[in-house]
Each structure stands twice: as structure tokens, then as C-alpha cells.
Enzyme design. Structure first.
Site, mmCIF file in Angstrom:
data_model
loop_
_atom_site.group_PDB
_atom_site.id
_atom_site.type_symbol
_atom_site.label_atom_id
_atom_site.label_comp_id
_atom_site.label_asym_id
_atom_site.label_seq_id
_atom_site.Cartn_x
_atom_site.Cartn_y
_atom_site.Cartn_z
ATOM 1 N N CYS A 34 23.254 -13.372 -24.379
ATOM 2 C CA CYS A 34 24.057 -14.536 -24.747
ATOM 3 C C CYS A 34 25.179 -14.078 -25.662
ATOM 4 O O CYS A 34 25.259 -12.914 -26.039
ATOM 5 C CB CYS A 34 23.203 -15.600 -25.423
ATOM 6 S SG CYS A 34 22.648 -15.141 -27.064
ATOM 7 N N ARG A 58 18.747 -11.091 -28.023
ATOM 8 C CA ARG A 58 17.553 -11.906 -28.285
ATOM 9 C C ARG A 58 16.474 -11.700 -27.226
ATOM 10 O O ARG A 58 16.173 -12.572 -26.434
ATOM 11 C CB ARG A 58 17.936 -13.388 -28.383
ATOM 12 C CG ARG A 58 18.841 -13.666 -29.553
ATOM 13 C CD ARG A 58 18.892 -15.129 -29.916
ATOM 14 N NE ARG A 58 19.829 -15.858 -29.105
ATOM 15 C CZ ARG A 58 20.090 -17.144 -29.248
ATOM 16 N NH1 ARG A 58 19.467 -17.839 -30.162
ATOM 17 N NH2 ARG A 58 20.975 -17.753 -28.496
#
Length: 429
Positions: free
Chosen positions: A126, A131
Site C-alpha cells: 500500500c 504491512r
């Protein structure tokens, strides 16, 4: 594509109602998969991410109904939504849905706990960092799940049910804490989660799960204990007020000057951020109706902050605080420790005249006497609202492009600000 136009220089005065927290509403909605009874959630914000998750849950067979005032009635009213997952028709969360919102990966926990299987797409990267989902996978494996990665999907199986276990997160993760807490609620035996996230959204989820019949203690501390139960029932639960929206509008008042009541806001949800704001010279007061923020036009003092997991300064307010510091009388240092690549708003703030230099994970901000309006582009949700804050104080007109980011996390931002005197409007393409 919509844009937002701001003419800076107007102080903010009045009342801003604080919406329900997006980051609390999403895991609460996903928890509806854990029971075949109806889960009713109050104070659900009307946001693009909420609507997207409703579509994702519908793909699994979750029915929903909404009651509450609608947006065309001129004011922001919280919604009450009823979710019913009596019949789960599909345990696959496809790439085309998961890729649009990372939080949808969290369905893996409830689907495993209730159905014994789940096939969920890897969410990918992202704008603010990779993440990875390693913490989710290892935690679910500790609960007895067999997991394979096949064709970009996490294929998880627990045909004999999940088993309670002791698991220590190697790194604190809000999302992984949500998932393991939901999964362990229906596991056989006791689960102890160490180094768990302490965020208020985790506490809000635990309270909801307990209302559904779960046995969870310790939420809000680094150690959470879950005693698994055979089934969960329906419940009625209220989403907490959005601490990030609260902090954002508080910073906006400090930037523009004025006197605003943040209706329904709670200081206990963001004490560190409000303490930092107070050191800049703004006056922050808890009242029976919410939080009152005032700045009388005096100068903004520079303050250093470092983002940390709760109860530290939240990463989701880093960009907004940086916007405020662009007008401080002196130098401030803002250090980001949670996400990589979360300084993309720096170059856009520079277009307004900000003086910011980067040193690794630290941004050094030299306050300037004034900002000048200019066309800018939003890069992510929190970066986009930092440009709004800067635009409120900039001379002339600021035009913010790609504001669909804002719609993911801020309910009627331009309406709330304009009601307090800001010259701000949405321009539809």
C-alpha cells in the site's frame, strides 16, 4: 474526480460532531461473522471503507439493514446497522475485493473459527508501506491452523477447530490482535496473547465480543486472555468516537485559530496527541459535551513528536501535526516509527511554501510566517487531510486533488468545517 477548494484565512468557531471511529467499526463489522445471530452496531460512520466492507461481507453471505437519518437531510447523523451472518455461503475473500481495503483480510479469523476454513487473498502493498501479514499467519498457526500460500491466497484450515495457545507477537500489531482475539473467542481452551496492541479500538472490539458471550480479559493491556466458548450470540454495541478525526479537527483549530467544541469526543482516547497539541499553545479542555479546543491567534510553538503504538502519539496524526508545525515559530522534529514511506505529504506541503527536510525517518520542519495556496495532490488518507489543515491557514486558494482518499476516513469533512466558518467546498468533476 472530485476536488476540494479552500480559501484560507478564516478562523473556526462552532461545534463539530465527531463521528464513530472507522478503525473501530471495521473489526466490529467483521465480528458479525462469528455468530448466526444479529449483531447491531450503533454510531457507524458513513465512509467509503465501511461501504466497501459491507460489500465484502455480503460476498460471504452477511445480510444487513440500516436505520438512522440519511445524509441528504443536511446534517451528519450516526447510523445503526444490523448484520446477520446466519448463512455463510463462501469462505473465499477474493483478490478484487481484498485489494481495495487491507482490513478485509481480517475476515480470515472469524471464518476459520466458525467454518474451519478460509481462503483469503494476500492484500499486497500500500502507499504507506508493505504491512506484511506474517504476524496474522504465525498467530493463527499457533492456534492450530494449517496454512498454505497458493496462487496469492492464504489457504487456512482448522477442520478440528482452533485450539487455545500462548502467543507473543514479535511486533505489536493492531490488525493481528483483532484477528487472533476474534479467532480465539471460539477456540477450545485458553489463549494468552502477549505484546498485544493496546489501542482503544482493540478494547472496543473486546467489549463487543464479551457482549456476544466471549470471555476476554486484559484488553487495553499488553496481555489479553481469552477463554474460548462454543458459540457466540448476537448483541448491540456502540462504536467509539473517532480519535483520529478528533485529533485532526483539534489540529485544524490550532492551525486556523478559533474556538470549537468537538462534540462527543473523549480525551482518554488520545491523551498523548492532545498533550502535544497543548504544548503548541492551543487550549484543550474536556467538557461534558466533548472536547473544546481554542487558540486566540497567538503564535504556534514548535513541538517534537515521535509516533508510537498507543498510548503514544498516533501515526495516523503525524501528517496533520506536521501541517501545524509548518507555521510554528521555530524548528520541530517529527519522527515516524510505525510505517515506512509515510512522508509522501512532505513534497505537497512544500508546494504551499513549507520548509521541511528529511533525515531518515525524521522530518525537520522549519516554521514559516505564511503558506501560499496552490494546487496539491492527496497521496493517502492522512496525508490528504494534512493538506486541508495547511490550506485553512494558507493565503489564497488551495485546490486538493484525489480527495477520494478523504472519503475513506472522514465523514463529510467539508460540511463540518464550513459550518464552523471555513471557506471550503467540494467541486465535482
Amino acid at each position: 474526480m472530485d476536488r476540494i477548494r479552500i480559501r484560507g484565512g478564516s478562523a473556526l468557531n462552532g461545534t463539530i460532531p465527531v463521528s464513530g471511529a472507522k478503525n473501530a467499526a471495521l473489526p466490529l463489522m467483521i465480528a458479525s461473522l462469528l455468530t448466526d445471530d444479529t449483531l447491531t452496531l450503533e454510531n457507524v460512520p458513513h465512509l467509503a471503507d465501511v461501504e466497501q466492507l459491507i460489500r465484502i461481507l455480503g460476498n460471504h453471505g452477511v445480510d444487513y439493514s440500516v436505520n438512522g437519518r440519511r445524509e441528504n437531510q443536511g446534517k451528519s447523523y450516526a447510523r445503526t446497522i444490523h448484520f446477520n451472518a446466519r448463512s455463510i455461503v463462501d469462505t473465499t475473500a477474493p483478490y478484487e475485493l481484498v485489494s481495495k481495503m487491507r482490513a478485509s483480510f481480517w475476515v480470515i479469523g472469524p471464518l476459520l473459527a466458525r467454518m474451519g476454513e478460509a481462503r483469503v487473498s494476500l492484500p499486497g502493498g500500500c502507499a504507506i508501506g508493505t504491512r506484511p501479514v506474517d504476524l496474522f499467519i504465525e498467530g493463527l498457526r499457533a492456534l492450530g491452523t494449517e496454512i498454505d500460500i497458493e496462487g496469492g491466497y492464504v489457504v487456512a484450515r482448522a477442520k478440528k477447530g482452533l485450539k487455545g495457545a500462548h502467543y507473543k507477537f514479535p511486533k505489536t500489531s493492531v490488525g493481528a490482535t483483532h484477528v487472533l482475539m476474534m479467532a480465539a473467542s471460539l477456540a477450545d481452551g485458553e489463549t494468552v496473547l502477549k505484546n498485544a496492541a493496546r489501542e482503544p479500538e482493540v478494547v472496543n472490539l473486546a467489549e463487543c465480543l464479551n457482549a456476544m458471550g466471549a470471555k476476554i480479559s486484559g484488553a487495553g493491556s499488553p496481555t489479553i486472555v481469552i477463554e474460548g466458548v462454543p458459540t457466540l450470540s448476537g448483541a448491540r454495541h456502540r462504536v467509539i468516537p473517532d480519535r483520529i478525526e478528533t485529533g485532526t479537527y483539534a489540529l485544524a483549530v490550532a492551525m486556523a485559530g478559533g474556538d470549537v467544541l468537538l462534540e462527543g469526543a473523549r480525551t482518554d482516547l488520545l491523551e498523548s496527541a492532545l498533550a502535544s497539541l497543548g504544548r503548541t499553545g492551543a487550549e484543550v479542555t474536556q467538557t461534558n459535551a466533548g472536547i473544546r479546543v481554542r487558540r486566540n491567534g497567538s503564535g504556534i510553538a514548535p513541538v517534537d513528536v515521535t509516533t508510537e503504538p498507543f498510548p503514544g502519539f498516533p501515526t495516523d496524526l503525524q501528517a496533520q501535526f506536521m501541517a501545524l508545525m509548518t507555521r510554528a515559530k521555530g524548528q520541530s522534529r517529527i519522527t515516524e516509527t510505525i510505517f515506512e514511506n509515510r512522508f509522501m505529504h512532505v513534497q505537497e506541503l512544500a508546494r504551499l511554501g513549507a520548509r521541511i527536510s528529511l533525515d531518515g525517518q525524521t522530518a525537520v520542519v522549519e516554521g514559516v510566517d505564511s503558506l501560499k495556496g496552490a494546487p496539491v495532490m492527496a497521496t493517502d488518507l492522512r496525508a490528504s487531510v494534512s493538506l486541508v489543515i495547511a490550506g485553512l491557514a494558507a493565503e489564497g486558494e488551495t485546490l486538493i486533488n484525489r480527495v477520494y482518499h478523504l472519503d475513506r476516513g472522514f465523514e463529510r469533512l467539508e460540511e463540518k468545517l464550513s459550518a464552523c466558518g471555513a471557506e471550503i467546498e467540494r467541486i465535482s468533476a
